[in-house]
Scaffold this active site. Structure first.
Site, PDB file in Angstrom:
ATOM      1  N   LYS A 195       0.825  -1.314   0.080  1.00 39.49           N
ATOM      2  CA  LYS A 195      -0.030  -0.047   0.025  1.00 39.49           C
ATOM      3  C   LYS A 195       1.012   1.418  -0.127  1.00 39.49           C
ATOM      4  O   LYS A 195       2.099   1.141  -0.039  1.00 39.49           O
ATOM      5  CB  LYS A 195      -1.075  -0.008   1.106  1.00 39.49           C
ATOM      6  CG  LYS A 195      -1.948  -1.234   1.264  1.00 39.49           C
ATOM      7  CD  LYS A 195      -2.802  -1.399  -0.009  1.00 39.49           C
ATOM      8  CE  LYS A 195      -3.300  -2.949   0.184  1.00 39.49           C
ATOM      9  NZ  LYS A 195      -4.116  -3.267   0.983  1.00 39.49           N
TER      10      LYS A 195
HETATM   11  C1  LIG Z   1      -5.156  -4.525   1.333  1.00 39.55           C
HETATM   12  C2  LIG Z   1      -6.613  -4.396   1.222  1.00 39.55           C
HETATM   13  C3  LIG Z   1      -7.496  -4.790   2.551  1.00 39.55           C
HETATM   14  C4  LIG Z   1      -6.971  -5.448   3.688  1.00 39.55           C
HETATM   15  O1  LIG Z   1      -5.725  -4.858   4.092  1.00 39.55           O
HETATM   16  P1  LIG Z   1      -4.835  -5.949   5.084  1.00 39.55           P
HETATM   17  O2  LIG Z   1      -4.029  -4.908   5.854  1.00 39.55           O
HETATM   18  O3  LIG Z   1      -4.016  -6.695   4.277  1.00 39.55           O
HETATM   19  O4  LIG Z   1      -5.853  -6.536   6.085  1.00 39.55           O
HETATM   20  C5  LIG Z   1      -8.941  -4.535   2.419  1.00 39.55           C
HETATM   21  N1  LIG Z   1      -9.221  -3.855   1.206  1.00 39.55           N
HETATM   22  C6  LIG Z   1      -8.503  -3.614   0.325  1.00 39.55           C
HETATM   23  C7  LIG Z   1      -9.448  -3.070  -1.064  1.00 39.55           C
HETATM   24  C8  LIG Z   1      -7.415  -3.762   0.364  1.00 39.55           C
HETATM   25  O5  LIG Z   1      -6.462  -3.716  -1.122  1.00 39.55           O
END
Ligand SMILES: *Cc1c(COP(=O)(O)O)cnc(C)c1O
Length: 398
Positions: A195
């Protein structure tokens, strides 16, 4: 014409690059080390500082840090009061967690279709999926672009639904000048390494509501409180006393992760700027390439882009998406697909979901691939990516 590396030609680059990668500097390492040398590695002051800084950055009343973006979604659904028998409308063009959070609460995800130009959830499709059981909308700012907040807000107000925004892709994005995180009833973030900013594993929920905030705080620490005003059996027996007043989870973030998050937050605007430069360059390069469709953006969104997706116009190319993807890999540009429509997975199929539910999302899925986008990409790297896409598109042009 250049021979594709897939067929023995020379790859556009010798070293593989991936679609996403974290950007950790010496300051980040120092910030983490400082916490590790101190007395609190969890439940200390850095988590509070992170919550304050994040809320300030976003312009939201409250921020709650938690262990990951999935936990953030779970807590938001709990705070929204979602339970068995309820329905939660979300998009199939997302990571599974956006739908799973409803299932955790015993509710049923309902998938609304997407806009074929932006790939974000289509407000008209949300409206069409509403039933008397609908309780909330989980709208995902896909690739970092803000959803149609105004339209979704209007629908939620009209039908008394909770508006949860899954902004795992969208930290740093604004909608009509207000940062994502200050707009929906609750907004969730993820700080996973792919991210825009990371703290290893991490998540957050922001809200302007004191009531949701109180519930979010409880649900991520076992439902336990030290706040006497919330206790049933007060006055308490001594300062050691705490009460469990609800069923919660251990979804805490550690202090050394929070230190990394605070350090990364300071670089977010610089990351955003570099990501935008790359997006502009890709857009300019691909706009007129036959067979390549560029994602469109709504003017309301000032996007901090997380993913760059090209969509293949398969009528104009003599290859499949799989062949294009493999050809990119052979050129040493490793793409990824975001996402397989969530309800296609066996888990959802076994719950009775069937292909065909969201025809636009299914059609878009067939042609998409995510190419490298992260701040540390050099101009030479992005030139290589563009070269690879153009080389392959030219090879397969009809
Ligand atoms: C990465 C992601 C999540 C989950 O986040 P984590 O920190 O990996 O649990 C939820 N929604 C979207 C759209 C994502 O890209």
């Amino acid at each position: 014409m250049e021979e594709l590396a897939l067929f023995g030609g020379r790859p556009v680059r010798s070293e593989k690059i991936y679609y996403g990668r974290q950007c950790i500097g010496e300051e980040d390492i120092q910030a983490v080390a400082q916490v590790l040398r101190g007395p609190y590695i969890t439940c200390g002051p850095k988590v509070e500082e992170g919550e304050r800084r994040l809320a300030e950055y976003i312009g939201a009343r409250h921020a709650v840090l938690c262990s990951n973006g999935t936990a953030a979604l779970h807590c938001a659904c709990l705070a929204a009061g979602i339970g068995p028998g309820d329905e939660v409308i979300t998009t199939p063009m997302t990571f599974a967690a956006s739908a799973n959070c409803a299932v955790y609460c015993g509710a049923r995800p309902v998938f609304a279709d997407i806009d074929p130009r932006t790939y974000n959830i289509d407000p008209e499709s949300i409206r069409a999926r509403i039933t008397p059981r609908t309780k909330a909308v989980v709208a995902v700012d896909f690739t970092g672009q803000a959803v149609r907040v105004r339209e979704i807000r209007e629908i939620c107000d009209e039908f008394g639904l909770v508006f949860i925004e899954d902004a795992a892709h969208a930290i740093g994005t604004s909608y009509n000048g207000a940062r994502v995180g200050s707009l929906a009833d609750m907004t969730t973030f993820s700080f996973h390494p792919v991210k825009t900013i990371t703290c290893g594993e991490g998540g957050a929920i922001t809200t302007n509501s004191d009531e949701y905030h109180q519930k979010l705080v409880l649900s991520h620490v076992h439902g336990i409180t030290h706040d006497e005003s919330l206790m049933e059996d007060a006055p308490h027996e001594g300062i050691w006393y705490y009460e469990q007043i609800a069923l919660g989870f251990n979804y805490r973030m550690t202090d050394f992760q929070a230190a990394l998050l605070v350090s990364q937050l300071e670089k977010l605007e610089a990351f955003k700027k570099r990501r935008q430069e790359i997006v502009d360059k890709y857009n300019a390069a691909f706009r007129d390439v036959p067979g390549i469709i560029v994602q469109e953006e709504i003017p309301e969104s000032d996007t901090c882009r997380h993913l760059y997706i090209i969509r293949l116009d398969l009528d104009r190319l003599s290859c499949t998406r799989r062949q294009f993807f493999d050809a990119m890999s052979a050129e040493n540009v490793q793409c990824q697909i975001h996402y397989v429509p969530v309800y296609w997975f066996p888990f959802y199929r076994h719950m009775g979901y069937r292909k065909g539910l969201c025809p636009v999302a299914e059609e878009v899925y067939k042609g998409i691939l995510s190419i490298p986008l992260y701040p540390m990409l050099t101009d030479a790297d992005t030139d290589d990516v563009i070269h690879a896409v153009k080389k392959i598109a030219a090879h397969y042009a009809r």
